[in-house]
Design an enzyme around this catalytic site. Structure first.
Site, PDB file in Angstrom:
ATOM      1  CB  SER A 144      -1.019   0.261   1.508  1.00 55.30           C
ATOM      2  OG  SER A 144      -1.849   1.600   1.278  1.00 55.30           O
ATOM      3  CE1 TYR A 157      -4.325  -2.130   4.837  1.00 56.04           C
ATOM      4  CE2 TYR A 157      -3.714  -0.117   4.287  1.00 56.04           C
ATOM      5  CZ  TYR A 157      -3.810  -0.978   3.921  1.00 56.04           C
ATOM      6  OH  TYR A 157      -3.898  -1.045   2.495  1.00 56.04           O
TER       7      TYR A 157
END
Length: 268
Positions: A144, A157
């Site tokens: 990401s 995350y």
């Protein structure tokens, strides 16, 4: 060297295949002639996907209902993959949470680390020896743009994606000359279709429509990049901006700015 051509015995493996990027990757691989092993927790969605891809493309699609955040279930899959002819592994499964980590469910945060980071590591280690021995293979890891920076209110995350971003790019260098490709996909917001306003999540509401990237486009771009053994694929304006900001801007400046947006995603 290019990726292995589809064969009757080889399988492309896609985790998190029940929706989103994972479903799109499975569909794109099937369209390119690859038989599949699709993995996720939702068996009903996987079975429907398998039936559709077999009907549309004539490929074999094996379903594995598996919670990769569970070490026992994960090991079962890893043991199987170590003994299979896995031509392509798409490490895509992942979850995210928003809000101050001290206020979030500790068990879910731990599960997030297991799924987003440990599962990627375990499954990669399972298939690598076979790929290297065959002199061909491809590993696509969904990281990401969030893994490039400190993100308050998205701490677990962002940290797990920082791990997989670095792992993927480090592994690619180690695999030079082996015939095995490794590519990092570092997307921003991705979705299959624009949701009905009544069903829109808080993320859908806060991120403008023009910043969302189509999942099918992301899958095509990612697999094309893997074919060329590119180090990193970064689709979309927002993900490119986050990548640049994360790599070149001081974190003491970016963290409060980005954190204030993610605070809204946490409902605060």
């Amino acid at each position: 060297m290019s990726l292995p051509a589809p064969t009757a015995d080889a399988r492309a493996v896609v985790t998190g295949a029940s929706s989103g990027i994972g479903e799109a990757l499975a569909a794109e691989l099937a369209a390119r002639g690859h038989s599949l092993i699709v993995v996720a927790r939702r068996g009903d969605l996987l079975n429907a996907l398998a039936a559709r891809l077999t009907a549309e493309h004539g490929v074999t699609v094996e379903v594995r209902v598996n919670d990769l955040s569970d070490p026992v279930q994960r090991q079962t899959l890893a043991d199987e993959l170590a003994d299979r002819d896995v031509s392509i592994l798409c490490n895509n499964a992942g979850i995210a949470t928003f809000g101050p980590v001290a206020k979030l469910d500790p068990d879910y945060e731990r599960a997030q680390v297991q799924l987003n980071a440990v599962a990627v590591h375990d499954l990669t280690l399972a298939v690598l020896p076979g790929m290297i021995a065959r002199g061909a293979g491809g590993i696509l890891i969904t990281g990401s743009a969030a893994g490039n920076m400190a993100i308050p209110n998205n701490a677990t995350y962002a940290a797990t994606k920082a791990f997989v971003n670095t792992f993927s790019e480090s592994l690619r260098a180690e695999l030079a000359g082996t015939g095995v490709h490794c590519t990092l996909l570092a997307p921003g917001p991705v979705r299959t279709e624009t949701p009905d306003p009544a069903d829109a999540s808080i993320v859908d509401k806060l991120v403008p429509d023009f910043l969302w990237i189509d999942s099918a486009y992301t899958a095509r771009l990612s697999l094309d990049g893997l074919e060329k053994n590119k180090m990193r694929i970064v689709p979309g304006i927002l993900s490119k901006g986050m990548s640049v900001a994360g790599q070149y801007s001081p974190r003491f400046i970016t963290a409060p700015i980005v954190g204030s947006f993610y605070k809204k995603l946490g409902g605060e």
